[in-house]
Design a protein around this motif. Sequence first.
Motif, mmCIF file in Angstrom:
data_model
loop_
_atom_site.group_PDB
_atom_site.id
_atom_site.type_symbol
_atom_site.label_atom_id
_atom_site.label_comp_id
_atom_site.label_asym_id
_atom_site.label_seq_id
_atom_site.Cartn_x
_atom_site.Cartn_y
_atom_site.Cartn_z
ATOM 1 N N UNK A 1 0.843 -1.206 0.000
ATOM 2 C CA UNK A 1 0.000 0.000 0.000
ATOM 3 C C UNK A 1 0.879 1.257 0.000
ATOM 4 N N UNK A 2 1.922 1.210 0.787
ATOM 5 C CA UNK A 2 2.851 2.341 0.848
ATOM 6 C C UNK A 2 3.449 2.616 -0.535
ATOM 7 N N UNK A 3 3.865 1.552 -1.216
ATOM 8 C CA UNK A 3 4.445 1.711 -2.559
ATOM 9 C C UNK A 3 3.430 2.301 -3.537
ATOM 10 N N UNK A 4 2.175 1.844 -3.418
ATOM 11 C CA UNK A 4 1.133 2.364 -4.321
ATOM 12 C C UNK A 4 0.921 3.859 -4.100
ATOM 13 N N UNK A 5 0.887 4.247 -2.822
ATOM 14 C CA UNK A 5 0.725 5.676 -2.520
ATOM 15 C C UNK A 5 1.875 6.489 -3.104
ATOM 16 N N UNK A 6 3.061 5.894 -3.087
ATOM 17 C CA UNK A 6 4.247 6.599 -3.570
ATOM 18 C C UNK A 6 4.184 6.862 -5.062
ATOM 19 N N UNK A 7 3.665 5.878 -5.805
ATOM 20 C CA UNK A 7 3.796 6.030 -7.263
ATOM 21 C C UNK A 7 2.497 6.444 -7.950
ATOM 22 N N UNK A 8 1.416 6.575 -7.226
ATOM 23 C CA UNK A 8 0.175 6.963 -7.912
ATOM 24 C C UNK A 8 -0.697 7.883 -7.100
ATOM 25 N N UNK A 9 -1.891 8.032 -7.588
ATOM 26 C CA UNK A 9 -2.843 8.970 -6.997
ATOM 27 C C UNK A 9 -4.030 8.136 -6.492
ATOM 28 N N UNK A 10 -4.119 7.950 -5.170
ATOM 29 C CA UNK A 10 -5.139 7.076 -4.581
ATOM 30 C C UNK A 10 -6.482 7.801 -4.500
ATOM 31 N N UNK A 11 -7.523 7.245 -5.129
ATOM 32 C CA UNK A 11 -8.860 7.852 -5.005
ATOM 33 C C UNK A 11 -9.620 7.229 -3.843
ATOM 34 N N UNK A 12 -9.608 5.865 -3.755
ATOM 35 C CA UNK A 12 -10.227 5.236 -2.587
ATOM 36 C C UNK A 12 -9.538 3.920 -2.269
ATOM 37 N N UNK A 13 -9.593 3.554 -0.976
ATOM 38 C CA UNK A 13 -8.902 2.364 -0.497
ATOM 39 C C UNK A 13 -9.797 1.763 0.590
ATOM 40 N N UNK A 14 -10.575 0.731 0.213
ATOM 41 C CA UNK A 14 -11.559 0.184 1.155
ATOM 42 C C UNK A 14 -11.028 -1.120 1.747
ATOM 43 N N UNK A 15 -11.032 -1.187 3.102
ATOM 44 C CA UNK A 15 -10.521 -2.368 3.803
ATOM 45 C C UNK A 15 -11.618 -3.431 3.861
ATOM 46 N N UNK A 16 -11.393 -4.558 3.178
ATOM 47 C CA UNK A 16 -12.392 -5.641 3.162
ATOM 48 C C UNK A 16 -11.991 -6.791 4.084
ATOM 49 N N UNK A 17 -11.280 -6.477 5.149
ATOM 50 C CA UNK A 17 -10.879 -7.478 6.135
ATOM 51 C C UNK A 17 -10.022 -8.569 5.513
ATOM 52 N N UNK A 18 -10.472 -9.814 5.664
ATOM 53 C CA UNK A 18 -9.762 -10.996 5.150
ATOM 54 C C UNK A 18 -9.448 -10.905 3.658
ATOM 55 N N UNK A 19 -10.366 -10.231 2.940
ATOM 56 C CA UNK A 19 -10.256 -10.162 1.470
ATOM 57 C C UNK A 19 -9.130 -9.227 0.991
ATOM 58 N N UNK A 20 -8.623 -8.420 1.905
ATOM 59 C CA UNK A 20 -7.613 -7.451 1.498
ATOM 60 C C UNK A 20 -8.242 -6.079 1.269
ATOM 61 N N UNK A 21 -7.718 -5.346 0.288
ATOM 62 C CA UNK A 21 -8.208 -3.978 0.041
ATOM 63 C C UNK A 21 -8.789 -3.846 -1.360
ATOM 64 N N UNK A 22 -9.848 -3.042 -1.428
ATOM 65 C CA UNK A 22 -10.406 -2.719 -2.739
ATOM 66 C C UNK A 22 -9.895 -1.312 -3.067
ATOM 67 N N UNK A 23 -9.231 -1.213 -4.208
ATOM 68 C CA UNK A 23 -8.519 0.049 -4.488
ATOM 69 C C UNK A 23 -8.985 0.679 -5.787
#
Length: 450
Positions: free
Chosen positions: A405-427
């Motif tokens: 997630x840190x790397x993604x924030x570094x190289x792009x422009x995050x619009x939304x990042x939803x925590x789906x628990x066990x499933x990981x993140x919806x980005x």
Amino acid sequence: MATGADFLLSGSAGVQLQEGRRAHEGRRAILLTRKTDVGEFISLASTMGIEIIEVIHQPGSSDPRHVLGSGRLEAIRDELKAKVEGHPWSGVDLVMVHHNASPRQLVNLNEILEFEVWDRVRLLLHLFTNHANSVEARTQVRLARLRADSSVLREIVHRETTGERMGWGAGGKHAWQGVLETVQKEVVAVQKKQRKHARSQAERRRQRKRSGVSTVGLAGYTNAGKSTLFMALSGKDVLIEDRLFSTLETTVGRMLSSPRVLMADTIGFIDRIPAELLDAFRATLAESLECDLLLLVLDAGDSLSEIDRKLKTSRRDLLERMDGDDRPITGVVLSKIDLLKEDIDEIYHLVEENGLEVIAEVSAIAEQGLDELCQCILDELIGPPLKFHLRHQTEKDSTPIERLLHDLHECGQMDSQIDNGEQGFEIEMRIPKLDLDRLISRHPTRVEMQ
Ligand SMILES: Nc1nc2c(ncn2[C@@H]2O[C@H](COP(=O)(O)OP(=O)(O)OP(=O)(O)O)[C@@H](O)[C@H]2O)c(=O)[nH]1
Ligand SMILES: [Mg+2]
């Protein structure tokens, strides 16, 4: 009384002696012109605090020897000399000519009028000297003034040599030749310094590009609202004023909404700027024009004819300055949309007629259209937003999800990042394709596109 040449050579001396910022404020001038449209010239003069007392218009084309006819000039000289009490010209100490004069015309005018004469180029040079706030701007202005002085000096030396006109002050030919050589040596020295600076700027641009940063350049007619837009989008403080040529250097800042995008604010364009003068600003312009996306800022509060004139000037100056292969994507941004007084469809039509396209309508002051412009910039530079799932670490791929997630924030422009628990993140985010491909190839089981 000073000799005519003293008036003509204000250039290098003025810059060396750090001509005062208000050196010409409060001066009164008369303006000689062949054209009727003198509004912009008067604005340029008033930016320096110079008042035009009277405009003397002589219709017809410019005289190759002295712009206006000699009979008219002699009559003006006599009137300037007479200085009768109560004459409207009392206090006038400057004659301005609405023309980019050749050195020959300038020397002739000075000789006939026996008065301090500024043509349009000299007015711009004095104005640039007044507005030059940074070392970069001062060096460029100095170079432009030294070059202008050498062309006048060459004309004087030529006259002394051919005997066309003898006795410019005490020195004669040899003295003027000496001054010319000194000025030319300085031109070479300043050019060398400037080239070194330009090389290090170019290297910085290459490094930025290698690190995946994109640049948006702002260009446009002077006073179009470039610096105001730059400040609204980057948050970086720059000089904004309702006058011509507030900005003379390039300032680079990160875009607030996407730190991987840099913006560059720069000097504006003006009609019929002599190539010699523009040349002195080449490095500054390159800093802004060598970009990935160029925004041509156009004042939407102007009349249609002004918009057309400014569009044509900007377009010509831009195309002349750029290599055909190297030209960035260019879009027109209509600024000051809160001041719109013409039919907007007609403005769009004019822009299209000039081979360009409007990509946004904004008002940096009324904070209108800025988000849309940012989205448009990011669409162009990075691409549209993408949706994907990011899965938690597994035994096979133990890189912690926080790290990805840190790397993604570094190289792009995050619009939304939803925590789906066990499933990981919806980005949902904008990310350069290269960076996403790299992530997928390193962690093939962790990313699932939607
Ligand atoms: N009403 C209104 N005025 C604006 C807007 N944007 C800029 N201005 C005004 O227009 C004038 C010129 O703005 P600048 O941003 O200095 O223009 P510039 O293109 O950088 O000008 P130079 O550096 O002189 O070439 C200033 O008085 C600004 O306040 C806007 O969106 N609406
Ligand atoms: Mg500016």
